[in-house]
Write a protein that holds these residues in place. Sequence first.
Motif, PDB file in Angstrom:
ATOM      1  N   GLU A  33       0.850  -1.073   0.045  1.00  0.00           N
ATOM      2  CA  GLU A  33      -0.105  -0.086   0.080  1.00  0.00           C
ATOM      3  C   GLU A  33       0.735   1.247  -0.111  1.00  0.00           C
ATOM      4  O   GLU A  33       0.494   2.191  -0.676  1.00  0.00           O
ATOM      5  CB  GLU A  33      -0.882  -0.062   1.248  1.00  0.00           C
ATOM      6  CG  GLU A  33      -2.182  -0.698   0.991  1.00  0.00           C
ATOM      7  CD  GLU A  33      -2.860  -1.504   2.010  1.00  0.00           C
ATOM      8  OE1 GLU A  33      -2.192  -1.515   3.027  1.00  0.00           O
ATOM      9  OE2 GLU A  33      -3.719  -2.166   1.900  1.00  0.00           O
ATOM     10  N   VAL A  34       1.954   1.108   0.689  1.00  0.00           N
ATOM     11  CA  VAL A  34       2.785   2.336   0.707  1.00  0.00           C
ATOM     12  C   VAL A  34       3.269   2.692  -0.537  1.00  0.00           C
ATOM     13  O   VAL A  34       3.538   3.871  -0.874  1.00  0.00           O
ATOM     14  CB  VAL A  34       4.178   1.806   1.586  1.00  0.00           C
ATOM     15  CG1 VAL A  34       5.489   2.592   1.303  1.00  0.00           C
ATOM     16  CG2 VAL A  34       3.694   1.988   3.188  1.00  0.00           C
ATOM     17  N   THR A  35       3.536   1.870  -1.545  1.00  0.00           N
ATOM     18  CA  THR A  35       3.922   2.185  -2.736  1.00  0.00           C
ATOM     19  C   THR A  35       2.847   2.494  -3.682  1.00  0.00           C
ATOM     20  O   THR A  35       2.956   2.407  -4.925  1.00  0.00           O
ATOM     21  CB  THR A  35       5.026   1.109  -3.529  1.00  0.00           C
ATOM     22  OG1 THR A  35       3.941  -0.147  -3.477  1.00  0.00           O
ATOM     23  CG2 THR A  35       5.992   0.701  -2.611  1.00  0.00           C
ATOM     24  N   GLY A  36       1.647   2.452  -3.186  1.00  0.00           N
ATOM     25  CA  GLY A  36       0.426   2.798  -4.106  1.00  0.00           C
ATOM     26  C   GLY A  36      -0.111   1.644  -4.966  1.00  0.00           C
ATOM     27  O   GLY A  36      -0.663   1.931  -6.086  1.00  0.00           O
ATOM     28  N   GLN A  37       0.213   0.377  -4.769  1.00  0.00           N
ATOM     29  CA  GLN A  37      -0.128  -0.645  -5.742  1.00  0.00           C
ATOM     30  C   GLN A  37      -1.706  -0.852  -5.601  1.00  0.00           C
ATOM     31  O   GLN A  37      -2.341  -0.557  -4.294  1.00  0.00           O
ATOM     32  CB  GLN A  37       0.670  -1.605  -5.149  1.00  0.00           C
ATOM     33  CG  GLN A  37       2.045  -1.480  -5.620  1.00  0.00           C
ATOM     34  CD  GLN A  37       2.877  -3.047  -5.349  1.00  0.00           C
ATOM     35  OE1 GLN A  37       2.595  -3.856  -6.177  1.00  0.00           O
ATOM     36  NE2 GLN A  37       3.784  -2.765  -4.721  1.00  0.00           N
ATOM     37  N   LYS A  38      -2.351  -1.464  -6.460  1.00  0.00           N
ATOM     38  CA  LYS A  38      -3.627  -1.687  -6.690  1.00  0.00           C
ATOM     39  C   LYS A  38      -4.231  -2.654  -5.618  1.00  0.00           C
ATOM     40  O   LYS A  38      -3.463  -3.560  -5.494  1.00  0.00           O
ATOM     41  CB  LYS A  38      -4.047  -1.945  -7.864  1.00  0.00           C
ATOM     42  CG  LYS A  38      -3.849  -1.183  -9.030  1.00  0.00           C
ATOM     43  CD  LYS A  38      -5.023  -0.358  -9.554  1.00  0.00           C
ATOM     44  CE  LYS A  38      -5.066   0.879 -10.145  1.00  0.00           C
ATOM     45  NZ  LYS A  38      -3.973   1.148 -11.031  1.00  0.00           N
ATOM     46  N   ARG A  39      -5.532  -2.353  -5.030  1.00  0.00           N
ATOM     47  CA  ARG A  39      -5.989  -3.376  -4.028  1.00  0.00           C
ATOM     48  C   ARG A  39      -6.130  -4.734  -4.696  1.00  0.00           C
ATOM     49  O   ARG A  39      -5.686  -5.729  -4.000  1.00  0.00           O
ATOM     50  CB  ARG A  39      -7.457  -2.850  -3.514  1.00  0.00           C
ATOM     51  CG  ARG A  39      -7.521  -1.939  -2.745  1.00  0.00           C
ATOM     52  CD  ARG A  39      -8.702  -1.663  -2.127  1.00  0.00           C
ATOM     53  NE  ARG A  39      -9.051  -2.599  -0.969  1.00  0.00           N
ATOM     54  CZ  ARG A  39     -10.324  -2.578  -0.413  1.00  0.00           C
ATOM     55  NH1 ARG A  39     -11.090  -1.858  -0.960  1.00  0.00           N
ATOM     56  NH2 ARG A  39     -10.269  -3.261   0.524  1.00  0.00           N
ATOM     57  N   ARG A  40      -6.406  -4.779  -6.006  1.00  0.00           N
ATOM     58  CA  ARG A  40      -6.301  -6.178  -6.471  1.00  0.00           C
ATOM     59  C   ARG A  40      -5.110  -6.942  -6.675  1.00  0.00           C
ATOM     60  O   ARG A  40      -5.032  -7.973  -6.159  1.00  0.00           O
ATOM     61  CB  ARG A  40      -6.917  -6.225  -8.065  1.00  0.00           C
ATOM     62  CG  ARG A  40      -7.207  -7.512  -8.648  1.00  0.00           C
ATOM     63  CD  ARG A  40      -7.795  -7.203  -9.956  1.00  0.00           C
ATOM     64  NE  ARG A  40      -9.043  -6.559  -9.916  1.00  0.00           N
ATOM     65  CZ  ARG A  40      -9.891  -6.286 -10.979  1.00  0.00           C
ATOM     66  NH1 ARG A  40      -9.382  -6.268 -12.354  1.00  0.00           N
ATOM     67  NH2 ARG A  40     -11.067  -5.542 -11.020  1.00  0.00           N
ATOM     68  N   THR A  74      -4.096 -10.582  -4.406  1.00  0.00           N
ATOM     69  CA  THR A  74      -3.477 -11.596  -4.993  1.00  0.00           C
ATOM     70  C   THR A  74      -2.061 -12.047  -4.451  1.00  0.00           C
ATOM     71  O   THR A  74      -1.679 -13.386  -4.328  1.00  0.00           O
ATOM     72  CB  THR A  74      -3.538 -11.914  -6.484  1.00  0.00           C
ATOM     73  OG1 THR A  74      -2.923 -10.517  -7.109  1.00  0.00           O
ATOM     74  CG2 THR A  74      -4.817 -11.478  -7.000  1.00  0.00           C
ATOM     75  N   LYS A  75      -1.257 -10.838  -4.306  1.00  0.00           N
ATOM     76  CA  LYS A  75       0.140 -11.285  -4.080  1.00  0.00           C
ATOM     77  C   LYS A  75       0.228 -11.644  -2.744  1.00  0.00           C
ATOM     78  O   LYS A  75       1.209 -12.379  -2.326  1.00  0.00           O
ATOM     79  CB  LYS A  75       0.962  -9.899  -4.496  1.00  0.00           C
ATOM     80  CG  LYS A  75       2.124  -9.977  -4.483  1.00  0.00           C
ATOM     81  CD  LYS A  75       2.862 -10.374  -5.748  1.00  0.00           C
ATOM     82  CE  LYS A  75       4.084 -10.462  -5.838  1.00  0.00           C
ATOM     83  NZ  LYS A  75       4.894  -9.266  -5.844  1.00  0.00           N
ATOM     84  N   VAL A  76      -0.343 -11.110  -1.681  1.00  0.00           N
ATOM     85  CA  VAL A  76      -0.161 -11.226  -0.393  1.00  0.00           C
ATOM     86  C   VAL A  76      -0.216 -12.721   0.079  1.00  0.00           C
ATOM     87  O   VAL A  76       0.600 -13.307   0.541  1.00  0.00           O
ATOM     88  CB  VAL A  76      -0.968 -10.226   0.687  1.00  0.00           C
ATOM     89  CG1 VAL A  76      -0.923 -10.608   2.265  1.00  0.00           C
ATOM     90  CG2 VAL A  76      -0.521  -8.795   0.494  1.00  0.00           C
ATOM     91  N   PRO A  77      -1.430 -13.406  -0.358  1.00  0.00           N
ATOM     92  CA  PRO A  77      -1.403 -14.779   0.197  1.00  0.00           C
ATOM     93  C   PRO A  77      -0.305 -15.607  -0.511  1.00  0.00           C
ATOM     94  O   PRO A  77       0.260 -16.516   0.200  1.00  0.00           O
ATOM     95  CB  PRO A  77      -2.868 -15.258  -0.403  1.00  0.00           C
ATOM     96  CG  PRO A  77      -3.695 -14.000  -0.600  1.00  0.00           C
ATOM     97  CD  PRO A  77      -2.536 -12.765  -0.924  1.00  0.00           C
TER      98      PRO A  77
END
Lengths: 228, 293
Positions: free
Chosen positions: A105-112, A116-119
């Motif tokens: 989020e800090v780097t302003g990435q999209k929620r979508r 997908t990336k976090v899990p």
Amino acid sequence: MIYFDNVTKVYGRDAVALENVNLGIEAGEFVFLVGASGSGKSTMMRLILKELEPSSGTISVNGVKLGAIPRRYVPKHRRNLGCVFQDYKLLPNKTAAENVAYAMEVTGQKRRAIRTKVPQILDLVGLKDKLDAFPGQLSGGEQQRVSIARAFVSQPPILIADEPTGNLDPDTSVGIMQLLHRINRIGTTVLVATHDREMVDVMRKRVVALEAGRVVRDKVRGGYANEV
Amino acid sequence: MKSSNWGFFLREAVKNLRLNMLMSFTAITTTAVCVTILGVALLVSAHIQGIIRNVGQDVTISAFFPENASQETIDGILSSVQGYPEVSESTYVSKEEALERWKETFSDQPDIASGIGSDVLPASIELQLNDPRDSGAVAEKLRSEGFEEGDLNYPQRTIDNLNWYTGYMVWALRVATLLFLIASILLISNAIRLSIFARRKEIEVMKLVGASDTFVRTPFVLEGLVQGLLGASLAAVVVVWANSLFVDWAQSYLFSVSSESVNAFGLMLILIAVGVLIGVAGSYFSVRRFLKV
């Protein structure tokens, strides 16, 4: 990738933490920084993060001289560095997944993208089942895995770890080191400050030894202690 | 800043408010108490100024005609008085009207009310002045029309005192209000600073992960805004409610208290604005101290 050019750091008036340190770490290397407590390992880490400024000398990271970065652009510099700390430094009010997501989020990435990336990344560090656990509900080793996942989720070119196994038992430490090793194998430059003798001896990586703020040894495929 | 971040910031702020319930509660309560005190100070100030205004408007000079005054003299004086530039309104009170008023005043004491005839009370003129400070000059003019000093009823001394007091009182109230405002700012920002101090480690971590100052600060500032808004709204409701109770009570006892002295809606807006402003500024500056990582 990381260059220290004649760097000296003095705390207060006369507490010398680093003295004329010269060190070059190239892209893709895995380097152990070893030495007793107070030998200057953490100071080097904090200098790389630009959490501190050197008293003299220059440091460049990713081809940028840190002294030339204005305060405003420090966050941007840090996004190119994954960091792992001895005390994990997780946000206590956020779950494992949210902690990792925060770095994106800090780097302003999209929620979508985040969703997908976090899990995926938590699966990679072996925490598939702990997505919604808070740091207080995780063991030390698990917290450190979350911390590594957070450091690595944006795939920074450099990952630095300050005593990542300092609070962990030997078996857990092996797991953490294997994780760092895997991250290094896909091309990330990894710098690990540690005084975990066994680990360093087993891994046979480049070892830079500090003593009272000076580099006393720099050996490729070295061990923790001076060898004949 | 990207607009897509606002959803994140808002969710963060709401979540933090919930997680740090006790600290939020402290900040909200402090704000509510401080803003209430500030509101009461403003209320007192407004009412005193209102009373002074009303008393000032009430200033009347009565001039009583002698027993033997002829209708001609009375008419002459009436017409010349109407030409005084200081006088806004002049009313002739005949003997009969004076008796009516007497009876009305003592309607609950029939002995006094019925004890006199219409000849006892003198006829008079009542003058309303534009400016209470002119009463001395007007009295002087009336004396030159032939009234004795004893036939004139004008509270010059009271008015002089009133003017003197008003000047001081208004200034004293302004100073008191200012002091309350400063005390509120200090107390509220202190409560906010405490709640942020408790989370300084989090701020450090956020900075080390690469968050910009704005990114770290915005949820905190939103929290401060919500806390200020809640606390001040509570205070505003209490103050306005207390005011209406006070006005109802005072009007049944006291003279010149009027609900018009206070613009309830304006007062609420001011109080809420003060609370929100202190909340936002307090958290902005408190976070700033911990951002230097």
